[in-house]
Write a protein that holds these residues in place. Structure first.
Motif, PDB file in Angstrom:
ATOM      1  N   GLY A 210      -4.827  -9.976  -3.331  1.00 54.10           N
ATOM      2  CA  GLY A 210      -5.860 -10.950  -2.991  1.00 54.10           C
ATOM      3  C   GLY A 210      -5.482 -11.921  -1.882  1.00 54.10           C
ATOM      4  N   ASN A 211      -4.600 -11.517  -0.996  1.00 54.91           N
ATOM      5  CA  ASN A 211      -4.182 -12.369   0.117  1.00 54.91           C
ATOM      6  C   ASN A 211      -5.101 -12.156   1.320  1.00 54.91           C
ATOM      7  OD1 ASN A 211      -1.569 -13.925  -0.451  1.00 54.91           O
ATOM      8  ND2 ASN A 211      -1.141 -11.906  -1.316  1.00 54.91           N
ATOM      9  N   THR A 212      -6.335 -12.618   1.187  1.00 51.76           N
ATOM     10  CA  THR A 212      -7.377 -12.396   2.197  1.00 51.76           C
ATOM     11  C   THR A 212      -7.033 -13.015   3.538  1.00 51.76           C
ATOM     12  OG1 THR A 212      -9.009 -12.341   0.424  1.00 51.76           O
ATOM     13  CG2 THR A 212      -9.840 -12.653   2.655  1.00 51.76           C
ATOM     14  N   GLU A 213      -6.521 -14.222   3.537  1.00 50.12           N
ATOM     15  CA  GLU A 213      -6.197 -14.898   4.801  1.00 50.12           C
ATOM     16  C   GLU A 213      -5.132 -14.123   5.582  1.00 50.12           C
ATOM     17  OE1 GLU A 213      -4.338 -19.124   6.215  1.00 50.12           O
ATOM     18  OE2 GLU A 213      -5.784 -19.158   4.566  1.00 50.12           O
ATOM     19  N   ALA A 214      -4.101 -13.650   4.898  1.00 50.78           N
ATOM     20  CA  ALA A 214      -3.055 -12.867   5.567  1.00 50.78           C
ATOM     21  C   ALA A 214      -3.612 -11.533   6.063  1.00 50.78           C
ATOM     22  CB  ALA A 214      -1.884 -12.637   4.616  1.00 50.78           C
ATOM     23  N   LEU A 215      -4.520 -10.940   5.296  1.00 48.87           N
ATOM     24  CA  LEU A 215      -5.176  -9.698   5.733  1.00 48.87           C
ATOM     25  C   LEU A 215      -5.909  -9.922   7.051  1.00 48.87           C
ATOM     26  CD1 LEU A 215      -6.747  -8.058   2.570  1.00 48.87           C
ATOM     27  CD2 LEU A 215      -5.470  -6.880   4.339  1.00 48.87           C
ATOM     28  N   GLU A 216      -6.667 -11.002   7.115  1.00 54.03           N
ATOM     29  CA  GLU A 216      -7.426 -11.302   8.327  1.00 54.03           C
ATOM     30  C   GLU A 216      -6.503 -11.648   9.493  1.00 54.03           C
ATOM     31  OE1 GLU A 216     -11.611 -12.774   6.351  1.00 54.03           O
ATOM     32  OE2 GLU A 216     -10.071 -14.293   6.748  1.00 54.03           O
ATOM     33  N   ASP A 217      -5.382 -12.304   9.212  1.00 54.92           N
ATOM     34  CA  ASP A 217      -4.433 -12.659  10.274  1.00 54.92           C
ATOM     35  C   ASP A 217      -3.722 -11.441  10.858  1.00 54.92           C
ATOM     36  OD1 ASP A 217      -5.034 -15.331   9.974  1.00 54.92           O
ATOM     37  OD2 ASP A 217      -3.222 -15.807   8.819  1.00 54.92           O
ATOM     38  N   HIS A 218      -3.362 -10.472  10.018  1.00 56.30           N
ATOM     39  CA  HIS A 218      -2.511  -9.363  10.462  1.00 56.30           C
ATOM     40  C   HIS A 218      -3.246  -8.031  10.630  1.00 56.30           C
ATOM     41  CE1 HIS A 218       1.236 -11.619  10.256  1.00 56.30           C
ATOM     42  NE2 HIS A 218       0.653 -12.239   9.242  1.00 56.30           N
ATOM     43  N   PHE A 219      -4.434  -7.904  10.056  1.00 55.94           N
ATOM     44  CA  PHE A 219      -5.151  -6.633  10.120  1.00 55.94           C
ATOM     45  C   PHE A 219      -6.612  -6.807  10.497  1.00 55.94           C
ATOM     46  CE2 PHE A 219      -1.585  -5.923   7.245  1.00 55.94           C
ATOM     47  CZ  PHE A 219      -0.995  -4.825   7.834  1.00 55.94           C
ATOM     48  N   ALA A 220      -6.912  -7.816  11.285  1.00 52.33           N
ATOM     49  CA  ALA A 220      -8.304  -8.106  11.663  1.00 52.33           C
ATOM     50  C   ALA A 220      -8.990  -6.905  12.308  1.00 52.33           C
ATOM     51  CB  ALA A 220      -8.358  -9.307  12.593  1.00 52.33           C
ATOM     52  N   GLN A 221      -8.244  -6.123  13.087  1.00 52.76           N
ATOM     53  CA  GLN A 221      -8.825  -4.989  13.815  1.00 52.76           C
ATOM     54  C   GLN A 221      -9.298  -3.870  12.865  1.00 52.76           C
ATOM     55  OE1 GLN A 221      -5.562  -5.710  13.697  1.00 52.76           O
ATOM     56  NE2 GLN A 221      -4.550  -3.820  13.129  1.00 52.76           N
ATOM     57  N   SER A 222      -8.783  -3.831  11.653  1.00 53.50           N
ATOM     58  CA  SER A 222      -9.166  -2.758  10.725  1.00 53.50           C
ATOM     59  C   SER A 222     -10.151  -3.226   9.651  1.00 53.50           C
ATOM     60  CB  SER A 222      -7.924  -2.142  10.082  1.00 53.50           C
ATOM     61  OG  SER A 222      -7.257  -3.108   9.297  1.00 53.50           O
ATOM     62  N   ILE A 223     -10.632  -4.460   9.740  1.00 56.29           N
ATOM     63  CA  ILE A 223     -11.575  -4.999   8.758  1.00 56.29           C
ATOM     64  C   ILE A 223     -12.984  -4.983   9.354  1.00 56.29           C
ATOM     65  CG2 ILE A 223     -12.227  -7.023   7.416  1.00 56.29           C
ATOM     66  CD1 ILE A 223      -9.250  -7.832   7.473  1.00 56.29           C
ATOM     67  N   VAL A 224     -13.916  -4.430   8.585  1.00 59.34           N
ATOM     68  CA  VAL A 224     -15.313  -4.400   9.029  1.00 59.34           C
ATOM     69  C   VAL A 224     -16.184  -5.111   7.990  1.00 59.34           C
ATOM     70  CG1 VAL A 224     -15.054  -2.269  10.343  1.00 59.34           C
ATOM     71  CG2 VAL A 224     -15.718  -2.146   7.956  1.00 59.34           C
TER      72      VAL A 224
ATOM     73  N   ARG B   2      12.188  -3.548   0.206  1.00 66.78           N
ATOM     74  CA  ARG B   2      11.628  -2.221   0.464  1.00 66.78           C
ATOM     75  C   ARG B   2      10.755  -2.238   1.713  1.00 66.78           C
ATOM     76  NH1 ARG B   2       6.805   0.455  -1.720  1.00 66.78           N
ATOM     77  NH2 ARG B   2       6.367  -1.476  -2.813  1.00 66.78           N
ATOM     78  N   PRO B   3      11.111  -1.415   2.722  1.00 60.37           N
ATOM     79  CA  PRO B   3      10.251  -1.307   3.904  1.00 60.37           C
ATOM     80  C   PRO B   3       8.881  -0.745   3.528  1.00 60.37           C
ATOM     81  CG  PRO B   3      12.387  -0.291   4.303  1.00 60.37           C
ATOM     82  CD  PRO B   3      12.296  -0.580   2.840  1.00 60.37           C
ATOM     83  N   LEU B   4       7.824  -1.222   4.203  1.00 59.17           N
ATOM     84  CA  LEU B   4       6.463  -0.741   3.971  1.00 59.17           C
ATOM     85  C   LEU B   4       5.848  -0.292   5.292  1.00 59.17           C
ATOM     86  CD1 LEU B   4       4.952  -3.563   1.690  1.00 59.17           C
ATOM     87  CD2 LEU B   4       6.022  -1.434   0.967  1.00 59.17           C
ATOM     88  N   SER B   5       5.027   0.718   5.218  1.00 59.28           N
ATOM     89  CA  SER B   5       4.233   1.102   6.384  1.00 59.28           C
ATOM     90  C   SER B   5       3.131   0.051   6.559  1.00 59.28           C
ATOM     91  CB  SER B   5       3.603   2.480   6.177  1.00 59.28           C
ATOM     92  OG  SER B   5       2.630   2.418   5.137  1.00 59.28           O
ATOM     93  N   GLU B   6       2.445   0.070   7.699  1.00 57.55           N
ATOM     94  CA  GLU B   6       1.323  -0.862   7.890  1.00 57.55           C
ATOM     95  C   GLU B   6       0.265  -0.644   6.820  1.00 57.55           C
ATOM     96  OE1 GLU B   6      -0.407  -1.378  11.719  1.00 57.55           O
ATOM     97  OE2 GLU B   6       1.511  -1.746  12.676  1.00 57.55           O
ATOM     98  N   LYS B   7       0.008   0.618   6.487  1.00 60.46           N
ATOM     99  CA  LYS B   7      -0.993   0.939   5.466  1.00 60.46           C
ATOM    100  C   LYS B   7      -0.579   0.361   4.109  1.00 60.46           C
ATOM    101  CE  LYS B   7      -3.386   4.699   3.202  1.00 60.46           C
ATOM    102  NZ  LYS B   7      -3.121   5.865   2.418  1.00 60.46           N
ATOM    103  N   GLU B   8       0.691   0.529   3.745  1.00 66.27           N
ATOM    104  CA  GLU B   8       1.174  -0.005   2.468  1.00 66.27           C
ATOM    105  C   GLU B   8       1.118  -1.534   2.451  1.00 66.27           C
ATOM    106  OE1 GLU B   8       4.485   3.269   1.046  1.00 66.27           O
ATOM    107  OE2 GLU B   8       4.968   1.941   2.738  1.00 66.27           O
ATOM    108  N   ALA B   9       1.457  -2.172   3.573  1.00 69.84           N
ATOM    109  CA  ALA B   9       1.395  -3.634   3.657  1.00 69.84           C
ATOM    110  C   ALA B   9      -0.041  -4.117   3.496  1.00 69.84           C
ATOM    111  CB  ALA B   9       1.969  -4.105   4.986  1.00 69.84           C
ATOM    112  N   ARG B  10      -0.976  -3.446   4.155  1.00 63.92           N
ATOM    113  CA  ARG B  10      -2.395  -3.812   4.046  1.00 63.92           C
ATOM    114  C   ARG B  10      -2.877  -3.631   2.601  1.00 63.92           C
ATOM    115  NH1 ARG B  10      -4.380  -0.329   7.382  1.00 63.92           N
ATOM    116  NH2 ARG B  10      -5.242   1.041   5.818  1.00 63.92           N
ATOM    117  N   GLU B  11      -2.503  -2.525   1.970  1.00 63.79           N
ATOM    118  CA  GLU B  11      -2.904  -2.275   0.586  1.00 63.79           C
ATOM    119  C   GLU B  11      -2.316  -3.321  -0.356  1.00 63.79           C
ATOM    120  OE1 GLU B  11      -1.633   1.764  -0.006  1.00 63.79           O
ATOM    121  OE2 GLU B  11      -3.467   2.580   0.905  1.00 63.79           O
ATOM    122  N   TRP B  12      -1.057  -3.718  -0.135  1.00 64.40           N
ATOM    123  CA  TRP B  12      -0.433  -4.744  -0.964  1.00 64.40           C
ATOM    124  C   TRP B  12      -1.197  -6.066  -0.824  1.00 64.40           C
ATOM    125  CZ3 TRP B  12       1.860  -9.522  -0.393  1.00 64.40           C
ATOM    126  CH2 TRP B  12       2.587 -10.003  -1.480  1.00 64.40           C
ATOM    127  N   LEU B  13      -1.554  -6.445   0.396  1.00 66.74           N
ATOM    128  CA  LEU B  13      -2.313  -7.670   0.623  1.00 66.74           C
ATOM    129  C   LEU B  13      -3.679  -7.613  -0.060  1.00 66.74           C
ATOM    130  CD1 LEU B  13      -1.425  -8.299   4.368  1.00 66.74           C
ATOM    131  CD2 LEU B  13      -0.767  -9.737   2.419  1.00 66.74           C
TER     132      LEU B  13
END
Length: 104
Positions: A88-102, A73-84
């Motif tokens: 609890g895939n924190t490392e992958a979140l930081e690797d792929h979505f660092a710009q959106s994490i504060v 199933r294709p996911l939008s960036e938002k859906e991929a971030r929400e799935w991560l």
């Protein structure tokens, strides 16, 4: 697994595996599921999963019978971030979505 959806090819052999998640039960359990998030070379995310007859990957055989199944199933960036986040895939979140994490 390879699938073409909306004229776009999704192929686990050529994409980068970002993260995985699975049920804590045995693979023989009817509720078992396993999922992996992938990212194509062009940056599109998609989810590949499989599961037993009581998982969200179940497929109907007839009106009262179910079997395990699989899906891509294709996911939008938002859906991929929400799935991560949900898995609890924190490392992958930081690797792929660092710009959106504060920081909180």
């Amino acid at each position: 697994m390879k699938k073409i959806i909306g004229g776009k090819r999704y192929d686990t052999a050529t994409a980068q595996k970002v993260a995985s998640d699975s049920a804590s039960c045995s693979k023989s359990d009817f509720s078992y599921y396993a999922e992996s998030l992938y990212r194509t070379m062009s940056g599109r995310f998609y989810l590949v999963g499989e599961g037993g007859p009581m998982s969200h990957y179940a497929e109907a055989i007839d009106s009262n019978s179910w079997t395990g199944g699989s899906d891509l199933r294709p996911l939008s960036e938002k859906e991929a971030r929400e799935w991560l986040e949900q898995t609890g895939n924190t490392e992958a979140l930081e690797d792929h979505f660092a710009q959106s994490i504060v920081d909180a």
